[in-house]
Design an enzyme around this catalytic site. Structure first.
Site, mmCIF file in Angstrom:
data_model
loop_
_atom_site.group_PDB
_atom_site.id
_atom_site.type_symbol
_atom_site.label_atom_id
_atom_site.label_comp_id
_atom_site.label_asym_id
_atom_site.label_seq_id
_atom_site.Cartn_x
_atom_site.Cartn_y
_atom_site.Cartn_z
ATOM 1 N N VAL A 122 3.154 1.193 3.000
ATOM 2 C CA VAL A 122 2.928 0.031 3.849
ATOM 3 C C VAL A 122 3.521 -1.194 3.168
ATOM 4 O O VAL A 122 3.318 -1.412 1.971
ATOM 5 C CB VAL A 122 1.424 -0.182 4.111
ATOM 6 C CG1 VAL A 122 1.211 -1.402 5.011
ATOM 7 C CG2 VAL A 122 0.817 1.053 4.754
ATOM 8 N N ASP A 140 -11.442 10.596 10.248
ATOM 9 C CA ASP A 140 -11.215 10.308 8.828
ATOM 10 C C ASP A 140 -11.836 8.962 8.459
ATOM 11 O O ASP A 140 -11.238 8.166 7.732
ATOM 12 C CB ASP A 140 -9.721 10.328 8.507
ATOM 13 C CG ASP A 140 -9.470 10.366 6.992
ATOM 14 O OD1 ASP A 140 -10.368 10.817 6.249
ATOM 15 O OD2 ASP A 140 -8.390 9.918 6.555
ATOM 16 N N ASP A 191 -6.106 3.390 10.125
ATOM 17 C CA ASP A 191 -5.684 4.753 9.797
ATOM 18 C C ASP A 191 -6.238 5.790 10.759
ATOM 19 O O ASP A 191 -7.237 6.442 10.501
ATOM 20 C CB ASP A 191 -6.080 5.106 8.358
ATOM 21 C CG ASP A 191 -5.284 6.317 7.867
ATOM 22 O OD1 ASP A 191 -4.772 7.072 8.713
ATOM 23 O OD2 ASP A 191 -5.171 6.490 6.648
ATOM 24 N N GLY A 245 0.218 5.646 0.138
ATOM 25 C CA GLY A 245 -0.650 6.810 0.144
ATOM 26 C C GLY A 245 0.120 8.050 -0.213
ATOM 27 O O GLY A 245 1.240 7.989 -0.719
ATOM 28 N N GLY A 246 -0.495 9.206 0.055
ATOM 29 C CA GLY A 246 0.150 10.460 -0.299
ATOM 30 C C GLY A 246 1.429 10.681 0.465
ATOM 31 O O GLY A 246 2.366 11.283 -0.037
ATOM 32 N N MET A 247 1.532 10.176 1.708
ATOM 33 C CA MET A 247 2.724 10.407 2.518
ATOM 34 C C MET A 247 3.220 9.156 3.218
ATOM 35 O O MET A 247 4.139 9.233 4.026
ATOM 36 C CB MET A 247 2.429 11.493 3.573
ATOM 37 C CG MET A 247 2.262 12.871 2.972
ATOM 38 S SD MET A 247 1.715 14.085 4.204
ATOM 39 C CE MET A 247 0.042 13.558 4.472
ATOM 40 N N ASN A 296 -10.921 3.025 4.736
ATOM 41 C CA ASN A 296 -10.291 2.791 6.038
ATOM 42 C C ASN A 296 -10.989 1.691 6.828
ATOM 43 O O ASN A 296 -10.738 1.533 8.018
ATOM 44 C CB ASN A 296 -10.282 4.085 6.867
ATOM 45 C CG ASN A 296 -9.262 5.083 6.339
ATOM 46 O OD1 ASN A 296 -8.361 4.716 5.591
ATOM 47 N ND2 ASN A 296 -9.419 6.333 6.714
ATOM 48 N N PRO A 350 -14.895 4.482 3.577
ATOM 49 C CA PRO A 350 -14.876 3.060 3.205
ATOM 50 C C PRO A 350 -13.474 2.488 3.048
ATOM 51 O O PRO A 350 -13.236 1.324 3.380
ATOM 52 C CB PRO A 350 -15.658 3.034 1.892
ATOM 53 C CG PRO A 350 -16.582 4.196 1.984
ATOM 54 C CD PRO A 350 -15.801 5.258 2.710
ATOM 55 N N GLY A 381 0.816 -1.200 0.000
ATOM 56 C CA GLY A 381 0.000 0.000 0.000
ATOM 57 C C GLY A 381 0.842 1.238 0.000
ATOM 58 O O GLY A 381 1.931 1.263 0.555
#
Length: 755
Positions: free
Chosen positions: A160, A268, A286, A155-157, A273, A271, A153
């Site tokens: 994983v 936050d 998250d 994400g933006g920052m 998460n 779906p 995984g």
């Protein structure tokens, strides 16, 4: 500000826009982006090259075709969508991270100048060991007691990895900051927030955090590896069973309620998460935007809209993240429930700002608009979650879970749907024009609202024409002849019945309209029937017109007061008015039926004589007079009436009305004499019998059609006369002081002009 400073600010702004576009996948090519800024293209290119070097050798992220192609095909979108590894393991990543120690400027400069120069041997690789067309470390890679095996995984920052923990020989997920040693202070705080928030929670519905560590400038934490999918992927795959959706969100609500009881807000929820394992159980992950209620710790402050726009509560969307509460998470749970049922979030705008404005101001459409057959109870539960005002939502996530339990078990739910009036009002205020008038901001309008507004504007434009048309139609109806005409009559065998029957016959013959005569109790009864619209025309005595709704069509004939005695007193009493008045005080006086004009006129006469309080009055039909105890009858009727002739035959006598000149001071009464010629068979002894008289009138409503009035007048005065003794047309035209109908005034004015 100097030109150099302005140039630097422009470069910074353009570079920031470039980074945002890269994360959102909006940049087709670097050269295309640089073409938009020709004056600062060289400065931008240098920053881009430096960023490439930093990302390549400090992020620890594998950017192989597996990541850049396969993961994006799997649905990853740098803002927190689902990613998958080569073995199908899936993980939800939001891009929110924690605290790290920023590297020195020297480290950054060295890495930017020579990518191979690094303290981390895994980042300094022979050219032959790097994948063709890609850069980055080679996996497997050891960090602490973990061996990173595969990117699952990104994400933006954050990134994983699927990893093996040597000490416990188990497979876990390891999350690292994407920026590595160069992560900013805010990113590092988010990373710590997520690790600490999740580590403090222990619930089967929350992904547990095992360990937090730091290795060569890289911060990471390990957590349970949830193998399966996530709710966003399930939504993307197609409709989900309603009961499954309710069960998923119920279990998430239980987990979030546990977090709330431990003073943690998620902030936050969405779906992506919510992970779903292979046993179909949900797990919340998250906590990068979590807030500790006891310490008020947060990575953002007031003025920042934190979360995912489609799923954040209105108070968050409005930039009041400091006002976020447990009910903010409840809103997000409702939005997730909406999305899982319909396949789309409750509010979707063309841009992020548009979405935020909708979340603040607009109500979502009913779920049934997107998925027919959604149960009403589920619709009600979602509506309560998505209330704009927090106080109107469920008080806790546990209350939401309880209602979903009730829904699944077929029991009554706690929530109640909005009333029809409230729904109509909310729909009405959603029209932009109405919203503007009420001071409500309408961000998005539905086609139905736009059509309603167009209709309202058209109505406003047509309003003058509608008023004119309504006035013309009203005038037309006022002038038109009714298809059926009802005429009031009077008491049985009375003169009013005879007159009305003759008038009805003529109207039917000459104007081909249906007519009917309605028997009544007399003038007072006729007045009531006219006012209530039961009849169109009615004969009545002048004194009965005491309403501004009634007007005169024509004067008909005079009605005389007949003072009749069963046994006449001595002539001496008759000749002296005062003695006759005293004699009346001792009598039982019949004055006619209750609703007749005769009863009304008799009451006026007796009141004027001052005897009304002394005499005994009988209100009864005249047909019953002979069998009653009455010794005197005061009858107001047309001279020559058959009723008076019958009384003469039965032995009754006619008496002069005492003080008749005083009685005539009353409105609508005037001095008259009854004479032997009126009753030739009665053999009256005196030449005249002083009395008073009133006028019988043909009356209608003030709004009666002109055509009806004019037609009635023509029938009234045509030859032969409807009945003997009728006031002529010429005499009627000279009548003054009566409230005539406008059409009657016009009719009689023609007669006056011809004279």
């Amino acid at each position: 500000m100097s030109e150099s400073q302005e140039s630097e600010d422009q470069v910074d702004q353009a570079f920031a826009a470039y980074l945002r576009s890269c994360d959102e996948g909006l940049v087709a090519s670097r050269e295309e982006f640089l073409c938009q800024f020709p004056e600062i293209a060289e400065e931008l290119r240098e920053l881009m090259d430096a960023a490439d070097a930093i990302d390549t050798f400090t992020s620890g992220v594998l950017t192989s075709p597996l990541y850049s192609g396969e993961l994006e095909k799997a649905g990853f979108a740098g803002n927190g969508a689902v990613e998958a590894g080569a073995d199908g393991t899936e993980f939800s990543e939001t891009g929110e991270f924690p605290r790290s120690v920023s590297p020195s400027d020297e480290t950054v400069d060295r890495l930017a100048a020579d990518p191979n120069e690094s303290d981390d041997p895994a980042l300094t690789l022979p050219e032959a060991n790097r994948p063709q067309g890609d850069v980055g470390p080679t996996l497997p890679y050891e960090i602490g007691e973990y061996q990173l095996q595969q990117v699952i995984g990104r994400g933006g920052m954050g990134v994983v990895y699927k990893a093996n923990q040597y000490m416990l020989n188990r497979t876990v997920a390891v999350k690292m900051i994407r920026g590595g040693m160069l992560a900013c202070e805010n990113d590092v705080r988010r990373f710590y927030t997520e690790a600490q928030a999740a580590a403090g929670l222990s619930h089967p519905g929350i992904v547990p955090v095992y360990q937090f560590g730091h290795h060569r400038g890289h911060h990471y934490f390990s957590m349970a590896l949830i193998e399966g999918t996530d709710l966003q992927r399930r939504i993307n795959d197609g409709p989900i069973e309603i009961d499954d959706v309710a069960r998923y969100v119920r279990d998430v609500a239980r987990a979030i309620d546990h977090a709330h009881h431990n003073h943690v807000l998620h902030r936050d929820l969405k779906p992506a998460n919510i992970l779903i394992d292979r046993r179909d159980q949900v797990h919340v992950t998250d906590f990068g935007l979590a807030k500790n209620l006891t310490t008020d710790s947060s990575v953002t402050g007031s003025g920042a809209a934190v979360g995912t726009p489609n799923y954040m509560a209105p108070e968050q969307a409005g930039g009041h993240s400091d006002r976020a509460s447990r009910k903010s998470d409840v809103y997000s749970l409702g939005a997730i429930l909406f999305a899982a049922v319909t396949g789309r979030p409750p509010l979707v705008g063309d841009t992020i700002v548009d979405t935020l404005m909708q979340v603040i101001h607009d109500r979502p459409e009913p779920m049934r608009n997107f998925r027919p057959g959604v149960p009403q109870d589920l619709e009600t539960i979602v509506s309560k979650c998505l209330e704009k005002q927090p106080a109107k939502r469920y008080q806790s996530a546990a209350d939401l879970a309880d209602d979903l339990d009730a829904f699944l078990e077929g029991r009554p739910i706690m929530a109640r749907p909005r009333g029809k009036i409230v729904q109509l009002w909310q729909g009405f205020t959603g029209i932009p024009l109405v919203g503007a008038l009420l001071g409500r901001k309408v961000v998005r309008t539905t086609p139905g609202h736009r059509r309603l507004q167009a209709g309202m504007l058209l109505m406003l434009a047509l309003l003058p024409f509608l008023f004119v048309s309504a006035a013309m139609w009203s005038r037309y109806r006022q002038q038109a002849m009714p298809a059926s005409v009802s005429i009031a009559g009077g008491v049985k065998s009375g003169v009013y019945n005879e007159f009305s029957a003759q008038l009805a016959q003529r109207l039917a013959e000459q104007y081909q309209v249906e007519t009917q005569v309605m028997p009544t109790g007399g003038s007072i009864d006729n007045r009531g029937r006219l006012i209530t619209g039961q009849v169109h025309l009615a004969p009545m005595q002048a004194a009965a017109i005491n309403s501004n709704q009634l007007v005169v069509v024509a004067p008909l004939f005079s009605e005389f007061a007949h003072l009749m005695a069963r046994h006449a007193p001595d002539q001496a009493i008759i000749d002296e008015s005062e003695r006759l008045v005293d004699w009346l005080r001792e009598q039982v006086v019949a004055i006619g039926p209750e609703k007749s004009g005769s009863r009304m006129t008799a009451g006026t006469i007796l009141g004027s004589l001052g005897v009304q309080a002394d005499v005994k009055l009988l209100e009864q039909p005249w047909e019953e007079l002979q069998q009653s105890e009455a010794t005197v009858a005061l009858i107001c009727i047309r001279p020559g009436s058959e009723l008076i002739d019958q009384l003469f035959e039965q032995g009754w006598s006619l008496l002069p009305l005492p003080r008749s000149t005083e009685v005539t001071s009353h409105l609508m009464l005037y001095q008259q004499d009854l004479k032997p010629r009126h009753y030739p068979d009665a053999q009256l002894a005196d030449a005249r019998y002083p009395t008073v008289a009133t006028t019988a009138l043909l009356v209608t409503r003030s709004d009666a059609p002109d055509k009806l009035v004019q037609s009635a007048l023509r029938c009234l005065y045509e030859s032969p006369d409807i009945m003997p003794g009728l006031i002529s047309k010429a005499e009627a035209a000279k009548t003054r002081g009566l409230p005539f109908h406008d059409a009657a005034l016009e009719y009689y004015s023609g007669e006056t002009n011809s004279d």
